[in-house]
Write a protein that holds these residues in place. Sequence first.
Motif, PDB file in Angstrom:
ATOM      1  N   ASN A 126     -53.066-109.582  46.710  1.00 33.19           N
ATOM      2  CA  ASN A 126     -53.619-108.625  45.746  1.00 33.19           C
ATOM      3  C   ASN A 126     -52.808-107.334  45.793  1.00 33.19           C
ATOM      4  N   ASP A 127     -52.620-106.724  44.631  1.00 33.60           N
ATOM      5  CA  ASP A 127     -51.906-105.455  44.463  1.00 33.60           C
ATOM      6  C   ASP A 127     -50.450-105.530  44.885  1.00 33.60           C
ATOM      7  N   TRP A 128     -49.881-106.743  44.937  1.00 32.32           N
ATOM      8  CA  TRP A 128     -48.476-106.890  45.269  1.00 32.32           C
ATOM      9  C   TRP A 128     -47.678-106.704  43.984  1.00 32.32           C
ATOM     10  N   PRO A 129     -46.583-105.953  44.003  1.00 36.51           N
ATOM     11  CA  PRO A 129     -45.810-105.743  42.770  1.00 36.51           C
ATOM     12  C   PRO A 129     -45.312-107.085  42.215  1.00 36.51           C
ATOM     13  N   GLU A 130     -45.368-107.205  40.908  1.00 33.49           N
ATOM     14  CA  GLU A 130     -45.038-108.480  40.253  1.00 33.49           C
ATOM     15  C   GLU A 130     -43.566-108.862  40.470  1.00 33.49           C
TER      16      GLU A 130
END
Length: 159
Positions: A152-156
Motif C-alpha cells: 500500500n502507498d508504494w509509488p506506481e
Amino acid sequence: MTDKPRNRLAAAFAAGAAVALGLGIVLVGRARRRAGARAMADETRNEEIATERTDVTVSLAAALFAGFAVVLALSIVGVALVYPNSRRGPSDAPRLLTAQPRLEIDPATDLAAFRAQQQGELAHYGWVDREHGVVRIPIEQAMRDIAKAGINDWPEGAK
C-alpha cells in the motif's frame, strides 16, 4: 576502627610528635648557642661595617617544622575520624577468586543450533504478540503475498 589500625595510627602519631619535639629541642638549643655567640659579637661590633643578617632564625624554622608535624598528625587523625570505615570497609581491589567465564564448549555446534532456531522462525507460523494479535508468517509466504498484492502507498513506477 579495629584495634590494629588504631594502634598503628597512635604509633604513627606518637612517632611524628616525638620527631617534631626532638628536632624542636635540637633547633632551640642551636638557636640559644648562636644567640650567645651573637651577644659576644655585639660587644666588638663595628657600626661602620654592615653585615648580612640571617634570613630565618632557627627558632622560627623549629616552630614551622613543629607546626607542620602537628598539622600532619591531626590530618591523619581527622581522616580516620571522617572516614571510619576506610580501614575495614569493602575494597575495590581484585579478589583472588573470581567467577569463571561461561565458555562455549563447542562453538560450531552452538552456532548451528542458533542458525537452525532462526531458520525455524523464518520458515514457520508463530505468535510474536498474542495479546495484540501480531503473528509471524514464513518468509516465503510473505514474499508471495507482497508480490501478489503489492505494498500500500508504494509509488506506481517503483513496482
